[in-house]
Design a protein around this motif. Structure first.
Motif, PDB file in Angstrom:
ATOM      1  N   PRO B  28       0.650  -1.384   0.013  1.00 34.51           N
ATOM      2  CA  PRO B  28      -0.133  -0.008  -0.101  1.00 34.51           C
ATOM      3  C   PRO B  28       1.004   1.372  -0.060  1.00 34.51           C
ATOM      4  CG  PRO B  28      -0.725  -1.595   1.911  1.00 34.51           C
ATOM      5  CD  PRO B  28       0.644  -1.911   1.236  1.00 34.51           C
ATOM      6  N   ALA B  29       0.743   2.338  -0.896  1.00 35.65           N
ATOM      7  CA  ALA B  29       1.329   3.313  -1.035  1.00 35.65           C
ATOM      8  C   ALA B  29       1.320   4.165   0.199  1.00 35.65           C
ATOM      9  CB  ALA B  29       0.827   4.144  -2.391  1.00 35.65           C
ATOM     10  N   ASP B  30       0.169   3.880   0.912  1.00 35.95           N
ATOM     11  CA  ASP B  30       0.020   4.515   2.057  1.00 35.95           C
ATOM     12  C   ASP B  30       1.123   4.595   3.330  1.00 35.95           C
ATOM     13  OD1 ASP B  30      -1.214   6.080   4.021  1.00 35.95           O
ATOM     14  OD2 ASP B  30      -2.108   4.599   5.035  1.00 35.95           O
ATOM     15  N   ARG B  81      17.004   4.037   4.789  1.00 38.77           N
ATOM     16  CA  ARG B  81      17.851   5.338   4.805  1.00 38.77           C
ATOM     17  C   ARG B  81      17.722   5.929   3.299  1.00 38.77           C
ATOM     18  NH1 ARG B  81      23.761   4.331   6.627  1.00 38.77           N
ATOM     19  NH2 ARG B  81      24.033   6.595   6.456  1.00 38.77           N
ATOM     20  N   GLN B  82      17.254   5.180   2.295  1.00 38.65           N
ATOM     21  CA  GLN B  82      16.996   5.596   1.157  1.00 38.65           C
ATOM     22  C   GLN B  82      15.843   5.783   0.565  1.00 38.65           C
ATOM     23  OE1 GLN B  82      19.020   2.845  -1.495  1.00 38.65           O
ATOM     24  NE2 GLN B  82      20.855   2.844  -0.428  1.00 38.65           N
ATOM     25  N   GLU B  87      10.832   5.906  -5.815  1.00 37.21           N
ATOM     26  CA  GLU B  87       9.966   6.509  -6.739  1.00 37.21           C
ATOM     27  C   GLU B  87       8.654   5.626  -6.510  1.00 37.21           C
ATOM     28  OE1 GLU B  87      11.173   6.762 -10.733  1.00 37.21           O
ATOM     29  OE2 GLU B  87      13.141   7.513 -10.156  1.00 37.21           O
ATOM     30  N   SER B  88       7.685   6.470  -6.213  1.00 37.89           N
ATOM     31  CA  SER B  88       6.290   5.928  -5.879  1.00 37.89           C
ATOM     32  C   SER B  88       5.718   5.333  -6.871  1.00 37.89           C
ATOM     33  CB  SER B  88       5.403   7.010  -5.168  1.00 37.89           C
ATOM     34  OG  SER B  88       5.385   8.050  -6.030  1.00 37.89           O
ATOM     35  N   THR B  94      10.047  -4.639  -5.721  1.00 38.00           N
ATOM     36  CA  THR B  94      11.239  -5.048  -6.533  1.00 38.00           C
ATOM     37  C   THR B  94      12.312  -4.067  -6.265  1.00 38.00           C
ATOM     38  OG1 THR B  94       9.478  -5.345  -8.423  1.00 38.00           O
ATOM     39  CG2 THR B  94      11.537  -4.753  -8.951  1.00 38.00           C
ATOM     40  N   TRP B  95      11.913  -2.868  -5.826  1.00 36.34           N
ATOM     41  CA  TRP B  95      12.977  -1.904  -5.194  1.00 36.34           C
ATOM     42  C   TRP B  95      13.751  -2.855  -4.076  1.00 36.34           C
ATOM     43  CZ3 TRP B  95      13.263   1.227  -0.637  1.00 36.34           C
ATOM     44  CH2 TRP B  95      14.197   2.357  -0.801  1.00 36.34           C
ATOM     45  N   LEU B  96      13.029  -3.260  -3.318  1.00 39.37           N
ATOM     46  CA  LEU B  96      13.662  -3.726  -2.123  1.00 39.37           C
ATOM     47  C   LEU B  96      14.380  -5.046  -2.681  1.00 39.37           C
ATOM     48  CD1 LEU B  96      13.228  -2.987   1.000  1.00 39.37           C
ATOM     49  CD2 LEU B  96      11.277  -4.627   0.962  1.00 39.37           C
TER      50      LEU B  96
END
Lengths: 269, 212
Positions: B28-30, B81-82, B87-88, B94-96
């Motif tokens: 969730p973006a929230d 930390r990043q 980017e939302s 995937t980023w993780l």
């Protein structure tokens, strides 16, 4: 008839061939029993690889991860809050983009000046004779490490772009060159600081980095495919990205370890 | 078995169940927004949601549970930390996973190569490989264990880069282009890492071919 290689079959399996190449490979497979047998063997290998299990973490693993993380997160501070380096950089250079390298260099100069101011001698006199230098030393180290970590990140990003540039008859690297030029000044300052501090690991990485940055800086802006490949090969042969990444991780770890120490120093002052 | 198509999005849909579980779930973006704003409970939510998946990625690359646990810690710390760089529009999982892959590769490079395990029982000794004989059930179970041992050994025999590239391509379903970005390699170097890994796997598993 030219048979498909194992590499072709691997790319076909993973869907990494272009439409045309995949179509032609499939057409060949339809007509060639030898290649079909090879494809079957490869698919069996992949099927066996898929049978290899991954152990499932124990019940409560998530809670355990969170519990172990908490102290480190507290030490890291608020996630969204910009670091001192970033705040300085934003203050110095409001517009983002290629000029960032110059801003980093400016930050390095500030950090370096701070280092010089604090490092050579501790203030004489009875006031805060022990606590103040400790706090100052920690702060100075944090500023330097934070800026250095930032510097490694930006250098890494530039190198990744350069090494992943697609070969073409002519490749324009003027953007990377500008960044390399800006990064070079900071790299030299850091390298001197690391040498003075006797930090051979960081110094060696920065020396290797400096050589590549100089090379990028003095290269023509338009490279032929061969020149680009040669440059990329040199970067890869030196394992520069790996070295920068490892050095960066080490610096981040050190920066983090100075935070609680700094807090204790301040509390005691 | 059909090839894995480039158009299979997400590609992992074609993977076996054990691997599909590795997939990052939609976050969730929230929770991300709140975590960015410094809400520790929101970050805890992200940790709890993704830690098992990150563990699996880390284990695939490092081959050791204790190393994978360290990678999980380091991954979330770096992610924390990043967070402002995330980017939302991107997929948080995937980023993780990319961060996890980098952490795992860093760890592999930092540690000395582990010693190879003892030679496992060979299939030839079981007398099933090239004969193409359908093995009875207890033998099939043993056979399955042998395959797992061989695959494990083959993975252990890969270089760090080969293992990382192969894992990200085969188990994580990342494209070669994405792997190149993640590992900081040129596309050709990534391809060749995967090709070498496949060759080694195939060599190690040769005695078992034709028995499935």
């Amino acid at each position: 008839m030219t048979h498909l290689t194992e590499d072709d079959l691997t790319l076909l399996y993973y869907g990494e061939l272009s439409e045309a190449a995949a179509g032609s490979a499939r057409a060949h497979l339809g007509a060639c029993q030898t290649c079909r047998v090879e494809q079957e063997k490869l698919q069996q290998v992949f099927a066996m690889v898929d049978t290899c299990p991954v152990p499932e973490p124990a019940h409560g693993f998530e809670t355990q991860v969170w519990r172990r993380l908490q102290p480190a997160l507290r030490a890291a501070g608020q996630p969204r809050r910009a670091s001192l380096t970033e705040r300085l950089r934003n203050w110095l250079v409001p517009s983002r983009g290629w000029a960032m390298g110059g801003a980093v260099a400016a930050v390095v100069l500030i950090a370096f000046a701070l280092g010089r101011y604090w490092q050579p001698e501790r203030p004489a006199g009875p006031v805060n004779e022990t606590a103040r230098p400790i706090a100052q030393e920690s702060l100075r180290e944090r500023i330097l490490l934070s800026a250095l970590s930032d510097h490694f990140d930006r250098t890494q990003a530039m190198l990744v772009e350069l090494t992943s540039a697609s070969p073409a008859p002519t490749v324009d690297i003027s953007g990377e060159q500008r960044r390399a030029h800006d990064l070079l000044a900071a790299t030299r300052i850091y390298r001197r600081a690391a040498t003075e501090a006797g930090d051979r690991t960081v110094r060696d990485v920065l020396e290797a980095l400096e050589r590549v940055l100089v090379e990028v800086d003095v290269s023509p802006s338009q490279l032929s495919a061969y020149e680009l490949r040669s440059l990329q090969n040199r970067i890869e042969e030196q394992e520069l990205l790996f070295k920068v990444r490892v050095a960066s991780a080490g610096v981040r770890q050190r920066e983090q370890s100075t935070r609680p120490a700094a807090a204790r120093g301040s509390a005691g002052a | 078995m059909p090839e894995r198509s480039r158009s299979e999005a997400p590609r992992r849909a074609a993977l076996p169940d054990s691997t599909a579980a590795v997939l990052p779930q939609e976050t969730p973006a929230d929770a991300i927004t709140r975590a960015r704003a410094g809400d520790p409970e929101a970050f805890r939510e992200l940790v709890e949601r993704h830690s098992r998946a990150v563990f699996r990625v880390a284990f695939r690359i490092t081959g050791r549970a204790e190393d994978a646990e360290d990678v999980v810690q380091e991954t979330f710390l770096r992610a924390y930390r990043q967070l402002d760089r995330f980017e939302s529009r991107a997929n948080f999982g995937t980023w993780l996973h990319r961060i996890a892959a980098n952490c795992a590769v860093d760890l592999l490079r930092a540690r000395p190569r582990r010693e190879m395990n003892e030679e496992p029982e060979t299939l030839e000794r079981l007398g099933g490989a090239d004969a193409g004989i359908a093995l009875p059930s207890p033998e099939r179970a043993l056979f399955g264990r042998q395959i797992v041992e061989r695959v494990t050994r083959a993975l252990d025999g890969l270089t760090d880069m080969e293992r990382a590239a192969f894992t990200l391509r085969h188990f994580e379903g990342l494209s070669i282009e994405d792997i190149s970005r993640t590992l900081g390699l040129r596309t050709n170097a990534t391809k060749h890492s995967i090709f070498r890994a496949v060759k080694k796997m195939r060599r190690e598993l040769k005695p078992f071919l034709g028995t499935l």
